[in-house]
Design a protein around this motif. Structure first.
Motif, PDB file in Angstrom:
ATOM      1  N   TRP A  30       4.292  -6.596   3.915  1.00 25.39           N
ATOM      2  CA  TRP A  30       3.211  -6.342   2.959  1.00 25.39           C
ATOM      3  C   TRP A  30       3.614  -6.931   1.619  1.00 25.39           C
ATOM      4  O   TRP A  30       4.792  -7.034   1.323  1.00 25.39           O
ATOM      5  N   ILE A  39      -1.341  -5.812   0.257  1.00 27.42           N
ATOM      6  CA  ILE A  39      -2.087  -6.634   1.206  1.00 27.42           C
ATOM      7  C   ILE A  39      -1.106  -7.093   2.287  1.00 27.42           C
ATOM      8  O   ILE A  39       0.104  -7.177   2.035  1.00 27.42           O
ATOM      9  N   GLN A  87      -9.996  -2.781   7.668  1.00 27.33           N
ATOM     10  CA  GLN A  87     -10.134  -2.452   6.245  1.00 27.33           C
ATOM     11  C   GLN A  87      -9.830  -0.975   5.985  1.00 27.33           C
ATOM     12  O   GLN A  87      -9.255  -0.621   4.949  1.00 27.33           O
ATOM     13  N   LEU A 147      -6.101  -0.711   5.861  1.00 26.01           N
ATOM     14  CA  LEU A 147      -5.592  -1.110   4.546  1.00 26.01           C
ATOM     15  C   LEU A 147      -5.801   0.004   3.525  1.00 26.01           C
ATOM     16  O   LEU A 147      -4.913   0.285   2.708  1.00 26.01           O
ATOM     17  N   THR A 159      -3.310   2.874   4.222  1.00 23.06           N
ATOM     18  CA  THR A 159      -1.947   2.446   3.895  1.00 23.06           C
ATOM     19  C   THR A 159      -1.726   2.457   2.393  1.00 23.06           C
ATOM     20  O   THR A 159      -0.682   2.896   1.906  1.00 23.06           O
ATOM     21  N   ASN A 160      -2.702   1.992   1.650  1.00 26.97           N
ATOM     22  CA  ASN A 160      -2.591   2.001   0.190  1.00 26.97           C
ATOM     23  C   ASN A 160      -2.585   3.419  -0.378  1.00 26.97           C
ATOM     24  O   ASN A 160      -1.901   3.703  -1.361  1.00 26.97           O
TER      25      ASN A 160
END
Length: 514
Positions: free
Chosen positions: A239, A247, A499, A502, A505-506
């Motif tokens: 990442w 990202i 998406q 993502l 994860t963020n």
């Protein structure tokens, strides 16, 4: 006479009062002395050893009897260690069963929270100690690099003692120095220079046998290409952080540059043609057989493989060197997590006093002396220290059950920056050269260390990884084009499930970074 009688009475009364006060003073002194003696006697009374139960994994058979090393540790630290080893293949299953039974030991090993996610719920419920405020008070544990603790932390707190490992030394370039010398080439310092060397190794007969049977690099492509193929170009590790968000590293333009580079090298013979099906375990075989002149592996692997190479070709000289610089002029390395597995301390069975005793034990075993005792036994009986500082288990020690694969699994160990640069018997000049390679490394941390997998990834991650790995391999050996790569990246960007992956994860990342 009456006034005289009164004066005498007053005098006698005063004298009696003074005598009484003096007597009281002496009694108080005696009482204080008696109390002090009693207190001293109480403090001199031996403190009972602290019982400490520890459950960990073992990669080999656990010792069957009581180890002398454990007795020594018990005596030195005034504890009663109760060690329990679980076979490595059963560790996740057994740990989940222990947690479900609510009958946890004082200290227990967890290999990966993604394999035992129930422990995260237990942490949220306050089942384990936050060790962050205590580590600074234990000098050997405090020596662990900050990144090791950062990588092992959860939600900004440290709930474990990480089993420490080196952060660097697992990535270097292994190269045939004798092939470079024969062809009049220098160690490649840039990607352009690497491309030249790989092509020369494939086309200019570096082994001098008159046959076109050599290639540039041996790189594994199965089950997917190693991440360093991309990260060496500055993509980040798995990442990449941009403007406070993560990202995937393969989203970056550098990823496409890397694939273009390796595709060009493959076409020129710079990579073994079996690349799509080669596994990491075959790197050694291809180097030892003289099929390739470059690989990417642990620093110490160059020396280990060279020993075998020289049995066939005494003039062979495989060495470890720094990675070439990316087009932006920087050399990019992936930093390891710095640990393998973590020890949690049970808050239900351990009060603060006992916690400090446990940390005292682990602080001692985080020294070389303490680690060797816990892992290998009694020096000069169960193990010997060789002139180069390495440890060799004696036959006596082996018979008793001492082994790094078992007895060393309950301790966190000591941090050795150069442990991936040395091995028993390594010549001093090779070791010093290896140390310079490690010292030159400026690596990048994977920001997702310690994060849980997102819900979408648990469901679809295996399929996503396969699509990505297949496309990377196919682009490198020419089955697919860079345009196909762009289309696949767009598919991921348009996929609502990916998406959501993502997004989660963020969220995990921001929670950890608090």
């Amino acid at each position: 006479m009456k006034p005289m009688v009164k004066k005498l009475a007053v005098l006698l009364t005063a004298t009696g009062l003074v005598a009484s006060l003096a007597a009281c003073g002496k009694a108080n002194e005696a009482g204080s002395a008696s109390s002090a003696t009693s207190s001293t006697a109480a403090s001199a009374k031996p403190v009972a050893p602290a019982d400490i139960s520890i459950t960990t994994l073992a990669f080999a058979a656990a010792p069957t009897g009581e180890l002398e090393a454990v007795k020594k540790l018990n005596e030195k630290l005034n504890v009663n260690l109760k060690l329990n080893w679980i076979p490595a293949a059963q560790i996740s299953e057994k740990l989940n069963a222990l947690l479900a039974s609510r009958d946890l030991p004082d200290v227990l090993f967890v290999e990966d929270f993604n394999l035992t996610p129930a422990f995260l719920n237990a942490i949220d419920q306050g089942a384990f100690w936050d060790l962050g405020p205590y580590i600074k008070n234990y000098p050997n544990l405090a020596k662990y690099p900050e990144n090791v603790y950062k990588n092992a932390s959860l939600k900004g707190k440290l709930y474990s003692l990480p089993r420490v490992r080196p952060l660097d030394g697992h990535e270097s370039m292994l190269i045939r120095k004798d092939w470079l010398d024969k062809l009049g080439l220098q160690q490649p310092k840039t990607m352009d220079e690497l491309a030249t060397v790989l092509e020369a190794f494939a086309q200019k007969d570096p082994d001098g046998n008159g046959k076109p049977d050599t290639y540039g690099a041996v790189i594994p492509g199965s089950p997917g290409p190693a991440s360093y193929l991309l990260s060496m170009f500055g993509t980040g590790t798995k990442w990449k952080e941009e403007n406070g968000s993560l990202i995937p590293y393969w989203y970056t333009p550098q990823a496409k540059d890397a694939l273009a580079f390796w595709n060009k090298s493959f076409k020129a013979g710079g990579i073994l043609p079996d690349f799509p099906v080669l596994k990491a375990a075959q790197i050694k075989d291809m180097l030892v057989q003289g099929k390739a002149g470059v690989a990417f592996a642990n620093v110490i692997d160059a020396y280990k493989y060279n020993l075998e190479l020289q049995k066939v070709n005494p003039q062979a000289n495989l060495i470890a060197v720094e990675l070439p610089k990316a087009p932006d002029g920087k050399a990019y390395y992936e930093q390891a997590s710095g640990y393998y597995g973590q020890f949690l301390i049970n808050k239900k069975s351990v009060d603060e006093a006992k916690l400090k005793k446990i940390l005292e034990v682990y602080d001692y075993t985080a020294s070389v002396e303490g680690y060797n005792l816990a892992t290998y036994g009694i020096q000069d009986v169960d193990y010997k220290v060789k002139p180069d500082g390495s440890v060799e288990q004696t036959e006596e020690g082996k018979k008793k059950g001492y082994s790094g694969d078992t007895t060393g699994q309950w301790v966190t160990g000591y941090f050795d920056k150069y442990s991936r640069a040395k091995i028993s018997g390594i010549p001093t000049d090779v070791y010093e050269a290896n140390k310079k390679v490690v010292d030159a490394i400026s690596s990048i941390t994977d920001p997702t260390y310690g994060l849980m997998k997102s819900a979408p990834f648990k469901e679809k991650g295996a399929d996503w990884d396969k699509k990505l790995n297949d496309m990377m391999v196919n682009v490198v050996f020419g089955k697919n084009t860079l345009e196909d790569w762009d289309k696949l990246v767009k598919q991921f960007k348009d996929d609502p499930s990916f998406q959501q992956h993502l997004k989660e994860t963020n969220e995990f990342y921001k929670e950890k970074s608090k």
